[in-house]
Structures are given as C-alpha cells and as structure tokens.
Design a protein around this motif. Structure first.
Motif, PDB file in Angstrom:
ATOM      1  N   LYS A 168       0.841  -1.217   0.000  1.00  0.00           N
ATOM      2  CA  LYS A 168       0.000   0.000   0.000  1.00  0.00           C
ATOM      3  C   LYS A 168       0.866   1.252   0.000  1.00  0.00           C
ATOM      4  O   LYS A 168       0.520   2.272  -0.593  1.00  0.00           O
ATOM      5  CB  LYS A 168      -0.859   0.026   1.264  1.00  0.00           C
ATOM      6  N   SER A 205      -1.598  -3.210  -2.119  1.00  0.00           N
ATOM      7  CA  SER A 205      -2.437  -2.120  -2.611  1.00  0.00           C
ATOM      8  C   SER A 205      -3.773  -2.706  -3.061  1.00  0.00           C
ATOM      9  O   SER A 205      -3.869  -3.908  -3.371  1.00  0.00           O
ATOM     10  CB  SER A 205      -1.742  -1.431  -3.783  1.00  0.00           C
ATOM     11  N   ASP A 206      -4.786  -1.885  -3.093  1.00  0.00           N
ATOM     12  CA  ASP A 206      -6.130  -2.379  -3.402  1.00  0.00           C
ATOM     13  C   ASP A 206      -6.199  -3.071  -4.761  1.00  0.00           C
ATOM     14  O   ASP A 206      -6.922  -4.057  -4.933  1.00  0.00           O
ATOM     15  CB  ASP A 206      -7.135  -1.219  -3.366  1.00  0.00           C
ATOM     16  N   LYS A 209      -4.967  -6.699  -4.366  1.00  0.00           N
ATOM     17  CA  LYS A 209      -5.487  -7.519  -3.260  1.00  0.00           C
ATOM     18  C   LYS A 209      -6.369  -8.669  -3.740  1.00  0.00           C
ATOM     19  O   LYS A 209      -6.894  -8.652  -4.850  1.00  0.00           O
ATOM     20  CB  LYS A 209      -6.320  -6.623  -2.342  1.00  0.00           C
TER      21      LYS A 209
END
Lengths: 391, 227
Positions: A168, A205-206, A209
């Motif tokens: 992230k 990080s999104d 994920k």
C-alpha cells in the motif's frame, strides 16, 4: 566369439589402436566429447524431471483456464472448499521474490499456512518451528538450500522484495523473520520461501489484493481426483475466471513441457554429435582396415576365420568407442558431482544418474558396432590371395 | 614313404571378363612326408598359385588335391581356416610380420586360435624363437630387427603350432647372401631334425640346391625334376 576369446585378442586390439596414435587420439576425443555432452544433458534432464517425480498424486492444482499466469479471485478458495470429496485447500502466489537483484529470483510463495503444511508432508519441519511460524504472521519458512546459500539462521529478519506486487505504501519490501528451516523428503528441491498469505494480502495495494495464483486441493480419495477436478471446473464454468483443474503431477508435466523444449534442443544436439561421432569413428575404422589389408590377409593365412576377423574389427571399433565413451561419461559424472553441489540452489537434482550411465553403455556398444559394421564386413569378405597381393 | 601331398590333373584358371587365363594346366604331383622340395620356374609359371592352392588360400578350378588324405578344396571356408591353423606354416618373402607387435607377440599369433592358456602360449612362442636363435630379441618390434632376423621371426611363427607342412614363398628373396644362407640352414634343420615337409618357391638355384628335390614349372606344367 566368446568373451574369453576377445580377452586374449586384447593385446592385438590395443596394438592396433596405437598404430596411428594421433588419429586414434582425435577419434577418442570426438567420442569423449559426444558422451560428455550426452551425460551432461542426461544430468540436466534428471534435474528437470525431479519436480515431476515429487509431485503428489492426491493433490490437484486449480488455475485460470486461460493461462497459468492469470490470478484467481480469492473468493474461489472457499467455494472450492465446499466441493464434494475435498480434504483440504490452500493457495499460493508467484510473487517474483528476490533479495537484491531481480534477476536472481528465489521461488517465494505466500500460502494459507496451516493447510499448506498439512497438505505437503514431504516438507520436513520440526514441530517447534512449525508452531513458531504459524504463530508469527510476519514469519517465514526457508528451504535448507536457500538458508545454506545465504547463511541464514532462525530469527534473522530478511527484507524480501517482489518484482510483481506492491505494498500500500508503494514499496515492494516485506521484512520477514525466519521461523523455520525445512528440508524436503528424499533430498528434494528445498529452494523455496513460504510466508503467510493473510499478512501478504493485507499489505497489498487495493488493485492487487485478493488474488490467488493457484489453488491446491487435497482430495480424500486419489482415485476420485479426476471427478473432483471436473466438479471444481463445473463450479466456475461460464464465469469471468473459468478454471482448469489437474493433478499436481499433470501440471508439473505441463510446466516441464515448456522447459522441455530445452531438453528437446539438448537431445537434438546430442543426436547430431552422436551422428558426427559415428561418421568419424566409421571413417577411422574404414581407414584402419584399408591400411591393414595385407595384415588381414596374413591373419587369414595363419588360420583366422572370417568370423574371427569380423569379430576383431567390431571389437576394435567397440573398444575405441568404449574408451572415449567411458572417459566422457566418467568426466561428466565427476562434473556432475562438482556442478551438482554448486548448482544445488538453482538446479537441484543435477547429477548423472545410473539410468543415464547404463543407457550410455548401451549407446557405446551400439555406436561401436555401427561404426565398425561396414569395415568389418569388408575385412571378412577379403580374399586372402587378393589381400596378400595388395600388401 | 607315403605321399603327404597328392595332386592329379590340377587346373587353375583365372577369369577377367571374357578372358580366361590357365595358370596351372593339369598338374600331377606327389610329395612325400618329410621331403624338402624346391619349386622353381620363371615369373608367371604358376609357382605361387600352386603354393596358394596347397595352403588352402585359394581353390583349384578342377583336379584332385589331397593333403594328408584330406581333399582340402572341398572344405568349407571355416573348416579350411582351422585346417590351415593346425597343419600349415607359411613363410613369406617379405616376412609379413605385424609391425605393431613384438617378435614374441607375432610368434604367438597362431596360438591365439588354440585353447592354450596365456602362459603356455608364451612358453611355446619363446621356445620357437629360441629354436631360430632369437629369444634375446623377443621384445623387439619388426622395425627394430634386420631382414634376416625378421625372417627368423616369420619362421618361428610358422613352426610354433608344430605344423606338418611348411610353405615358403621365396624366403630368401629379400635377404643378402649371408642372411639367406642362415635361413636356408634353418629350413634344412627343420626338415632334417624336426621332420617338417617343406615346399619352397625360389628363383635362386643355390637355394634350390639345399632341397632334397627340385621341381621346375613353366606355363603351369611340370617341366623337369631333379632329385
């Protein structure tokens, strides 16, 4: 001709080889190189195949149908777990792990730890280290080969980097603590790093994920593995990420097929070298027999029969191939010992195995006979009177 | 004395294309066991061809040829080879030793075809070399020996199996007079003291005089005989 007869002709055969020492040396040299390459290619093949041999029969691998490199949604794990006939499920991701140089990658996998360790009993780990690893979300397990290569010990914190994933915070470094050092059963490939998927996934990080590289499934009944595989694939049919489920061994074999092109190239090179060697040896034998026309006539005059002459030329050809072949395979075996140790981390299983050596011996005899066949037949057919006249 | 070699109407023809060349033309001859026969004649008279037929190196076109009562021309190749090994010793003009082998190994060659153990083969080879006066040179290769010495090695090789018949193709043809005389002495000794039947092709009348019987061949026909 019986073996005892061949033995008594050895001084004669040996003397014949020494007649043209330079030519014999070059011929033996070419045979040496051919069998050195053959045995080293065999060692390479042995290393490639080891992964397939270690693959389990009761484990299935679930991957994206389109390509092995595309990830599966993390939600698939629980859905797969619900399929009938499954004992346990884990997953792994390929993260392109390395320490300093991205070109020197170490196979590193975030896993669902407890299930994974239960699923892979060939991974040998002490009970205490196993528990220490399970209790520490930032801990990781290191294969003996890697630990030895880097001089790591329990408790060391290692900054592991990924060439694929980002945290992230934008970095690609995970500081992990060594909680266990494992071996693989039967001296298998222990060149791996394992750590917790849950921790790994939380830090991502999104956009990266909740992805799984592939899902490993242990079935209750290995004889039902195919049926279970079909049920899993049916579950995800017509979804955006359809699956392809196969046994671990089949997957390893599929992977090997990609690497196998190297083996094919090696095989082609060795075949070409063998063929060249055959021409060189056959030429040597043909020249040798031609030069000795008169002597063959004398031997026949003394009572050496046609079959004996045929056998002598063939034996000489096999002897010359055997000297070069055994020296070549011996050198390869020695190199295998040296390189096998040096390459233990990167190419485990690199060794000249007995099967390669036995096949090599068969090749030695076969090529020796093939190289000597035509000159031997010519020598056998030689008429005494003509041979003596030509001398 | 009974005939070891018996020839009747022996013919040998060579064919080249349509052309036919009769080298031996109805030769009849008996040679008794223990005789030392010199065979003389001009080049192309058929001497060497006769020698080849008697040694089983070639086959006659027609006629009768028996040695020791055996019609050798009718033997299959493998049996004929075995017969040669057991009964005939060959001595060549150019010695025909194998250059890569020592004198001892050269002499041992015919014994490789027997079932004798290695030690016995060696013992016999050395005994044969001793008989020709060359035991002290047994480790030497042919190129380390003089012509006369090489021919002695050739003789030792011919007698090592104790054959009945020695066939010599101009054994002194490539030697100086002294060496030639020594070889002829040796052949006479083998004939007189060891009872070998010898048939020697030669151009040299002096060599022929050493024989107990001289045959003259011309155009494949026996011309004269001197006893």
């Amino acid at each position: 001709m019986p073996f005892t007869r061949i033995v008594r002709y050895l001084p004669l055969l040996w003397a014949s080889l020494r007649r043209r020492r330079v030519r014999t040396t070059f011929t033996i040299g070419s045979i040496f190189i051919a069998f050195l390459m053959y045995a080293l290619a065999g060692a390479m093949n042995h290393a490639f195949e080891q992964g397939v041999q270690q693959a389990g029969v009761d484990r299935l691998m679930v991957q994206q149908k389109v390509s092995f490199i595309l990830p599966l949604p993390a939600s698939y794990l629980n859905r797969v777990k619900s399929v009938d006939g499954i004992e346990r499920v884990s997953s792994a991701n390929w993260i392109g792990g390395y320490l300093k140089d991205a070109r020197e990658q170490i196979p590193t996998f975030p896993i669902h730890a407890e299930e994974y360790l239960d699923m892979y009993p060939e991974l040998l780990l002490s009970r205490g280290e196993r528990q220490a690893f399970l209790d520490d979300r930032t801990g990781f397990l290191v294969g003996r080969a890697v630990a030895d290569a880097y001089g790591w010990k329990l408790g060391d914190v290692v900054p592991l980097k990924s060439s694929i994933y980002r945290r992230k915070d934008g970095t690609n470094v995970w500081n992990l603590t060594i909680r266990g050092i494992f071996d693989m059963r039967d001296e298998g490939d222990s060149r791996q790093l394992l750590f917790h998927y849950e921790y790994f996934n939380e830090t991502l990080s999104d956009s990266q994920k909740d992805r799984l590289g592939w899902i490993m499934v242990q079935v209750k009944d290995p004889s039902q593995a195919d049926a279970v595989g079909h049920r899993i694939d049916a579950l995800f049919a017509n979804s955006p990420a359809e699956t392809k489920t196969q046994t671990e061994r089949a997957m390893a074999q599929g992977f090997m097929k990609q690497i196998g092109s190297i083996g094919t190239i090696l095989g082609a090179v060795v075949s070409a070298v063998f063929f060249t060697m055959l021409l060189v040896s056959a030429n040597t034998m043909a020249q040798s027999v031609r030069e000795r026309t008169s002597e063959i006539g004398v031997l026949k005059t003394l009572g050496f029969g046609n079959t004996t002459i045929l056998s002598l030329v063939l034996a000489e050809s096999v002897l010359i191939t055997a000297i070069g072949g055994l020296l070549g395979m011996g050198a390869a075996w020695f190199l295998g010992l040296q390189l096998g140790t040096a390459l233990k981390t990167y190419l485990p299983g690199f060794e000249v195995d007995p099967v390669t050596l036995v096949k090599g011996l068969v090749w030695v005899v076969a090529l020796g006979l093939a190289a000597g066949a035509w000159p031997a037949v010519q020598a056998m057919r030689l008429k005494i009177v003509d041979a003596l006249r030509r001398g | 004395m009974k005939a070891l070699i018996h020839l009747r109407d022996l013919v040998k023809e060579y064919h080249r294309g349509e052309e036919s060349l009769r080298v031996l033309d109805g030769l009849s001859l008996d040679i008794a066991e223990g005789e030392f026969v010199a065979l003389m004649g001009p080049s192309g008279s058929g001497k060497s061809t006769l020698l080849n037929l008697l040694g089983g190196l070639d086959r006659a076109t027609s006629g009768e040829l028996t040695i020791g009562g055996l019609a050798i021309g009718e033997l299959p190749d493998a049996v004929l080879a075995r017969w040669r090994a057991d009964h005939v010793g060959f001595i060549f003009q150019m010695y025909n030793l194998l250059p890569v082998l020592s004198a001892e190994r050269n002499v041992e060659l015919p014994l490789l075809l027997t079932d004798l153990p290695a030690a016995e083969r060696r013992r016999r080879a050395r005994a044969a070399l001793d008989l020709v006066g060359l035991e002290h040179r047994m480790t030497h290769r042919p190129n380390e020996l003089s012509g006369g010495q090489q021919q002695r090695v050739g003789i030792a090789r011919a007698i090592v199996t104790d054959p009945t018949l020695l066939l010599c193709d101009e054994p002194t043809g490539d030697l100086d007079r002294k060496s030639g005389d020594e070889i002829l002495d040796l052949l006479q000794e083998l004939n007189r003291e060891h009872g070998k039947t010898i048939l020697m092709v030669t151009h040299d009348p002096r060599a022929a005089e050493r024989a107990t019987r001289q045959l003259h061949l011309d155009k494949g026909v026996l011309q004269a005989e001197v006893r």
